[in-house]
Design a protein around this motif. Structure first.
Motif, PDB file in Angstrom:
ATOM      1  N   ASP A   6       0.814  -1.221   0.000  1.00  0.00           N
ATOM      2  CA  ASP A   6       0.000   0.000   0.000  1.00  0.00           C
ATOM      3  C   ASP A   6       0.839   1.258   0.000  1.00  0.00           C
ATOM      4  N   GLY A   7       2.142   1.118  -0.098  1.00  0.00           N
ATOM      5  CA  GLY A   7       3.020   2.287  -0.140  1.00  0.00           C
ATOM      6  C   GLY A   7       3.326   2.871   1.216  1.00  0.00           C
ATOM      7  N   SER A   8       2.864   2.244   2.294  1.00  0.00           N
ATOM      8  CA  SER A   8       3.089   2.790   3.636  1.00  0.00           C
ATOM      9  C   SER A   8       4.462   2.444   4.187  1.00  0.00           C
ATOM     10  N   GLY A   9       5.115   1.499   3.572  1.00  0.00           N
ATOM     11  CA  GLY A   9       6.404   1.077   4.087  1.00  0.00           C
ATOM     12  C   GLY A   9       6.311  -0.053   5.092  1.00  0.00           C
ATOM     13  N   ALA A  10       5.090  -0.439   5.478  1.00  0.00           N
ATOM     14  CA  ALA A  10       4.931  -1.556   6.407  1.00  0.00           C
ATOM     15  C   ALA A  10       5.357  -2.856   5.716  1.00  0.00           C
ATOM     16  N   PRO A  11       5.841  -3.807   6.481  1.00  0.00           N
ATOM     17  CA  PRO A  11       6.239  -5.084   5.871  1.00  0.00           C
ATOM     18  C   PRO A  11       5.089  -5.675   5.053  1.00  0.00           C
ATOM     19  N   ALA A  12       5.349  -5.976   3.785  1.00  0.00           N
ATOM     20  CA  ALA A  12       4.309  -6.469   2.885  1.00  0.00           C
ATOM     21  C   ALA A  12       4.274  -7.997   2.927  1.00  0.00           C
ATOM     22  N   VAL A  13       3.823  -8.514   4.081  1.00  0.00           N
ATOM     23  CA  VAL A  13       3.790  -9.972   4.278  1.00  0.00           C
ATOM     24  C   VAL A  13       2.382 -10.470   4.564  1.00  0.00           C
ATOM     25  N   GLY A  14       1.444  -9.557   4.873  1.00  0.00           N
ATOM     26  CA  GLY A  14       0.085  -9.969   5.200  1.00  0.00           C
ATOM     27  C   GLY A  14       0.017 -10.759   6.498  1.00  0.00           C
ATOM     28  N   LEU A  15      -1.149 -11.329   6.739  1.00  0.00           N
ATOM     29  CA  LEU A  15      -1.364 -12.105   7.974  1.00  0.00           C
ATOM     30  C   LEU A  15      -1.262 -13.598   7.699  1.00  0.00           C
ATOM     31  N   LEU A  16      -0.365 -13.941   6.802  1.00  0.00           N
ATOM     32  CA  LEU A  16      -0.148 -15.356   6.501  1.00  0.00           C
ATOM     33  C   LEU A  16       0.464 -16.073   7.700  1.00  0.00           C
ATOM     34  N   GLY A  17       1.408 -15.400   8.364  1.00  0.00           N
ATOM     35  CA  GLY A  17       2.008 -15.963   9.572  1.00  0.00           C
ATOM     36  C   GLY A  17       1.409 -15.291  10.794  1.00  0.00           C
ATOM     37  N   GLN A  18       1.995 -15.510  11.943  1.00  0.00           N
ATOM     38  CA  GLN A  18       1.501 -14.916  13.180  1.00  0.00           C
ATOM     39  C   GLN A  18       2.107 -13.527  13.341  1.00  0.00           C
ATOM     40  N   GLU A  19       1.247 -12.516  13.317  1.00  0.00           N
ATOM     41  CA  GLU A  19       1.701 -11.135  13.454  1.00  0.00           C
ATOM     42  C   GLU A  19       1.235 -10.567  14.783  1.00  0.00           C
ATOM     43  N   LEU A  20       2.052  -9.696  15.369  1.00  0.00           N
ATOM     44  CA  LEU A  20       1.801  -9.179  16.715  1.00  0.00           C
ATOM     45  C   LEU A  20       0.658  -8.166  16.730  1.00  0.00           C
ATOM     46  N   LEU A  21      -0.303  -8.406  17.615  1.00  0.00           N
ATOM     47  CA  LEU A  21      -1.417  -7.460  17.808  1.00  0.00           C
ATOM     48  C   LEU A  21      -1.148  -6.535  18.985  1.00  0.00           C
ATOM     49  N   VAL A  22      -0.753  -7.096  20.127  1.00  0.00           N
ATOM     50  CA  VAL A  22      -0.468  -6.316  21.330  1.00  0.00           C
ATOM     51  C   VAL A  22       0.404  -7.182  22.240  1.00  0.00           C
ATOM     52  N   SER A  23       1.228  -6.513  23.055  1.00  0.00           N
ATOM     53  CA  SER A  23       2.117  -7.266  23.945  1.00  0.00           C
ATOM     54  C   SER A  23       2.580  -6.373  25.082  1.00  0.00           C
ATOM     55  N   THR A  24       3.207  -6.979  26.055  1.00  0.00           N
ATOM     56  CA  THR A  24       3.849  -6.243  27.136  1.00  0.00           C
ATOM     57  C   THR A  24       5.327  -6.588  27.160  1.00  0.00           C
ATOM     58  N   ALA A  25       6.137  -5.600  27.490  1.00  0.00           N
ATOM     59  CA  ALA A  25       7.571  -5.839  27.569  1.00  0.00           C
ATOM     60  C   ALA A  25       7.944  -6.552  28.858  1.00  0.00           C
ATOM     61  N   ASN A  26       7.177  -6.290  29.930  1.00  0.00           N
ATOM     62  CA  ASN A  26       7.445  -6.926  31.228  1.00  0.00           C
ATOM     63  C   ASN A  26       6.126  -7.019  31.986  1.00  0.00           C
ATOM     64  N   ALA A  27       5.600  -8.226  32.133  1.00  0.00           N
ATOM     65  CA  ALA A  27       4.274  -8.416  32.719  1.00  0.00           C
ATOM     66  C   ALA A  27       4.186  -7.904  34.149  1.00  0.00           C
ATOM     67  N   ALA A  28       5.289  -7.923  34.880  1.00  0.00           N
ATOM     68  CA  ALA A  28       5.260  -7.491  36.281  1.00  0.00           C
ATOM     69  C   ALA A  28       5.173  -5.973  36.414  1.00  0.00           C
ATOM     70  N   ASP A  29       5.460  -5.248  35.349  1.00  0.00           N
ATOM     71  CA  ASP A  29       5.434  -3.784  35.420  1.00  0.00           C
ATOM     72  C   ASP A  29       4.017  -3.242  35.523  1.00  0.00           C
ATOM     73  N   GLU A  30       3.072  -3.939  34.911  1.00  0.00           N
ATOM     74  CA  GLU A  30       1.718  -3.382  34.825  1.00  0.00           C
ATOM     75  C   GLU A  30       0.705  -4.515  34.692  1.00  0.00           C
ATOM     76  N   THR A  31      -0.298  -4.485  35.561  1.00  0.00           N
ATOM     77  CA  THR A  31      -1.420  -5.420  35.437  1.00  0.00           C
ATOM     78  C   THR A  31      -2.693  -4.608  35.266  1.00  0.00           C
TER      79      THR A  31
END
Length: 206
Positions: free
Chosen positions: A147-172
């Motif tokens: 789409d010209g945005s520069g985002a990786p042009a791989v689609g959702l064929l594999g597992q792509e990250l939706l949301v995550s935490t860097a350290n679960a103990a930092d925030e619940t």
């Protein structure tokens, strides 16, 4: 040995009845007793890490932004919620969690060949505040028909990250996230209704 007379037998029988009656007498009200008391502490409910998706009837993509180089269809996922109620003190150092998404191939309603999930991209969005910044949405992924945005042009064929935490103990707590979906196909894609399934998975590394 002298044999008992009827008078002695009657006396012995009367005594036996009197003893039995004495054995079933209730205790007197002032008899001593011991009160028993105990406090049983609530063990509590262990915390948990869960993933839920808001009630929905699926997502219908509608044509939006097509041009001479691609057909483009867009939509938005339902709200996805991650809730972590675990005690941070119970989490080992370096614990983290992540939600990833993977789409299946788009199959035509009437059967036959469709096209792959690599044509479907997304742009995740964190809808809730994060008190520490440890929780973040994943990076956008574009269709293989870029789409010209520069985002990786791989689609959702594999597992792509939706949301995550860097350290679960930092925030619940609880965090809402969704994603803009963008399907881009070649302009000569066959007309028809196609169906795919987006599968979300929650991974816990603790």
């Amino acid at each position: 040995m002298r044999r008992p007379t009827p008078t002695r037998l009657l006396a012995a029988s009367a005594l036996g009845v009197a003893l039995c009656a004495a054995a079933v007498q209730p205790a007197a009200a002032d008899d001593p007793g011991i009160d028993i008391d105990v406090v049983i502490e609530d063990l509590g409910t262990p915390g948990s890490l869960t993933l839920t998706v808001a009630a929905n009837d699926g997502v219908t993509l509608t044509e939006n932004g097509s041009n001479a180089s691609a057909r483009q269809f867009t939509g938005v996922t339902p709200t996805i919620t991650v809730t972590d109620t675990r005690d941070p003190a119970d989490l080992p150092a370096g614990s983290f969690w992540a939600v990833v998404g993977q789409a299946g191939a788009f199959t035509p309603a009437g059967g036959g060949a469709g096209f792959g999930a690599e044509h479907l991209g997304w742009r995740p969005r964190l809808l809730s505040d994060t008190t520490t910044g440890s929780v973040a949405a994943g990076e956008p992924v574009s269709s293989v028909v870029a789409d010209g945005s520069g985002a990786p042009a791989v689609g959702l064929l594999g597992q792509e990250l939706l949301v995550s935490t860097a350290n679960a103990a930092d925030e619940t707590g609880s965090w809402d996230v969704n994603a803009d979906l963008v399907l881009r196909t070649p302009v000569d894609v066959a007309a028809g209704q196609y169906t795919s399934t987006l599968t979300l998975s929650l991974f816990d590394q603790s």
